[in-house]
Design a protein around this motif. Structure first.
Motif, PDB file in Angstrom:
ATOM      1  N   GLY A 130      -9.400  -7.279   5.914  1.00 20.00           N
ATOM      2  CA  GLY A 130      -8.337  -6.887   6.825  1.00 20.00           C
ATOM      3  C   GLY A 130      -8.598  -5.556   7.488  1.00 20.00           C
ATOM      4  N   GLN A 151      -1.897  -6.880   1.473  1.00 19.90           N
ATOM      5  CA  GLN A 151      -1.333  -6.470   2.754  1.00 19.90           C
ATOM      6  C   GLN A 151      -2.281  -5.473   3.417  1.00 19.90           C
ATOM      7  OE1 GLN A 151       1.535  -7.734   3.794  1.00 19.90           O
ATOM      8  NE2 GLN A 151       2.677  -8.347   1.970  1.00 19.90           N
ATOM      9  N   VAL A 152      -2.249  -5.407   4.744  1.00 20.36           N
ATOM     10  CA  VAL A 152      -2.999  -4.379   5.471  1.00 20.36           C
ATOM     11  C   VAL A 152      -2.000  -3.452   6.146  1.00 20.36           C
ATOM     12  CG1 VAL A 152      -5.091  -5.725   5.823  1.00 20.36           C
ATOM     13  CG2 VAL A 152      -3.235  -5.915   7.475  1.00 20.36           C
ATOM     14  N   PRO A 176       0.262  -1.394   8.755  1.00 19.05           N
ATOM     15  CA  PRO A 176       0.886  -1.910   9.980  1.00 19.05           C
ATOM     16  C   PRO A 176       0.195  -1.458  11.268  1.00 19.05           C
ATOM     17  CG  PRO A 176       2.235  -0.188   8.976  1.00 19.05           C
ATOM     18  CD  PRO A 176       1.165  -0.520   7.994  1.00 19.05           C
ATOM     19  N   TYR A 226      -2.568  -2.030  12.232  1.00 14.80           N
ATOM     20  CA  TYR A 226      -3.497  -3.026  12.735  1.00 14.80           C
ATOM     21  C   TYR A 226      -2.821  -3.996  13.704  1.00 14.80           C
ATOM     22  CZ  TYR A 226      -7.289  -1.480   9.792  1.00 14.80           C
ATOM     23  OH  TYR A 226      -8.290  -0.732   9.244  1.00 14.80           O
ATOM     24  N   LYS A 278       1.254  -5.745  14.720  1.00 10.21           N
ATOM     25  CA  LYS A 278       2.228  -6.589  14.040  1.00 10.21           C
ATOM     26  C   LYS A 278       1.729  -8.023  13.874  1.00 10.21           C
ATOM     27  CE  LYS A 278       7.081  -7.964  14.208  1.00 10.21           C
ATOM     28  NZ  LYS A 278       8.369  -7.852  14.968  1.00 10.21           N
ATOM     29  N   TYR A 303      -1.461  -9.304  13.827  1.00 11.18           N
ATOM     30  CA  TYR A 303      -2.551  -9.456  12.856  1.00 11.18           C
ATOM     31  C   TYR A 303      -2.043  -9.223  11.437  1.00 11.18           C
ATOM     32  CZ  TYR A 303      -7.042  -8.961  10.492  1.00 11.18           C
ATOM     33  OH  TYR A 303      -8.109  -9.121   9.632  1.00 11.18           O
ATOM     34  N   THR A 304      -1.208  -8.196  11.272  1.00  7.94           N
ATOM     35  CA  THR A 304      -0.669  -7.868   9.947  1.00  7.94           C
ATOM     36  C   THR A 304       0.094  -9.049   9.363  1.00  7.94           C
ATOM     37  OG1 THR A 304      -0.491  -5.528  10.552  1.00  7.94           O
ATOM     38  CG2 THR A 304       0.816  -6.273   8.670  1.00  7.94           C
ATOM     39  N   GLN A 305       0.896  -9.714  10.198  1.00  2.00           N
ATOM     40  CA  GLN A 305       1.690 -10.845   9.722  1.00  2.00           C
ATOM     41  C   GLN A 305       0.830 -12.056   9.438  1.00  2.00           C
ATOM     42  OE1 GLN A 305       5.155 -10.702   9.023  1.00  2.00           O
ATOM     43  NE2 GLN A 305       4.402 -12.502   7.905  1.00  2.00           N
ATOM     44  N   ALA A 352      -1.022 -11.428   6.197  1.00  2.00           N
ATOM     45  CA  ALA A 352      -0.145 -11.542   5.022  1.00  2.00           C
ATOM     46  C   ALA A 352       0.188 -12.993   4.708  1.00  2.00           C
ATOM     47  CB  ALA A 352       1.131 -10.744   5.236  1.00  2.00           C
TER      48      ALA A 352
END
Length: 201
Positions: free
Chosen positions: A96, A129-130, A132, A134, A136, A138-140, A143
């Motif tokens: 990530g 998790q990575v 935030p 990065y 919204k 990509y982060t979601q 996850a």
């Protein structure tokens, strides 16, 4: 006579107990980054699991900097050498942080789960998790990889321990990514509590 009975009881109890082996396949979050391996939470995990009446040998197969691809490439030799009953997968953070495509991460984790199960081991997956920053989207998407795989393969999904560690600055190293040695006992207790229900007593 009572001493003889006690010795016989102890013998049969010992004979009936078989320590399970848990392989932790992870990255720097499990490898004891910038600390002695004895201080890392996987080294402390057996004593915490003992508090749940579980005798478990823990093999720490974690290497700092490892991606899911690195873990996948190392897994066959780890499975052959240690023949674990359980595999706890704590990988993906480095993927990530490097912005790897979600489908690459997903496929690597799928292969890790399938390979572990084919060896006869039961698998548990840890949510990762990575940060935030990065983005919204990509982060979601990142996850979401973990609960989707947990559902697809019907494996336990453990909460990401770092979420509760990172809110305590005194527990985090200056890089803001890695827990200090002081946090390791709590992490071991947390992982043991979440993992214990899935281990055979």
């Amino acid at each position: 006579m009572s001493r003889l009975l006690s010795l016989m009881l102890l013998f049969f109890m010992s004979f009936g107990l078989k320590a399970q082996t848990l392989l932790v396949l992870g990255d720097s979050l499990s490898a004891g980054y910038q600390m002695s391996i004895e201080q890392s939470w996987p080294s402390l995990l057996p004593s915490e699991l003992a508090n749940h009446n579980l005798e478990v040998n823990v093999v720490n197969g974690s290497i700092s900097g490892d991606t899911t691809g690195n873990g996948l490439s190392r897994l066959p030799s780890l499975l052959e050498q240690h023949q674990p009953d359980y595999v706890l997968v704590e990988l993906g953070a480095n993927d990530g942080l490097r912005g790897f495509p979600p489908n690459v991460i997903t496929n690597n984790l799928k292969n890790i789960i399938a390979m572990s199960e084919d060896s006869g081991a039961e698998v548990a997956l840890m949510q990762i998790q990575v940060p935030p920053n990065y983005g919204k989207k990509y982060t979601q998407v990142f996850a979401d990889i973990y609960p989707a795989l947990a559902t697809e393969y019907q494996v336990p999904l453990l909460p990401f321990f770092l979420e509760q560690v990172i809110v305590k600055p005194e527990w985090m190293m200056q890089d803001g990514l890695h827990p200090k040695p002081e946090a390791q006992p709590w992490i071991a207790q947390f992982v043991a509590e979440k993992l214990a229900p899935y281990l055979t007593k």
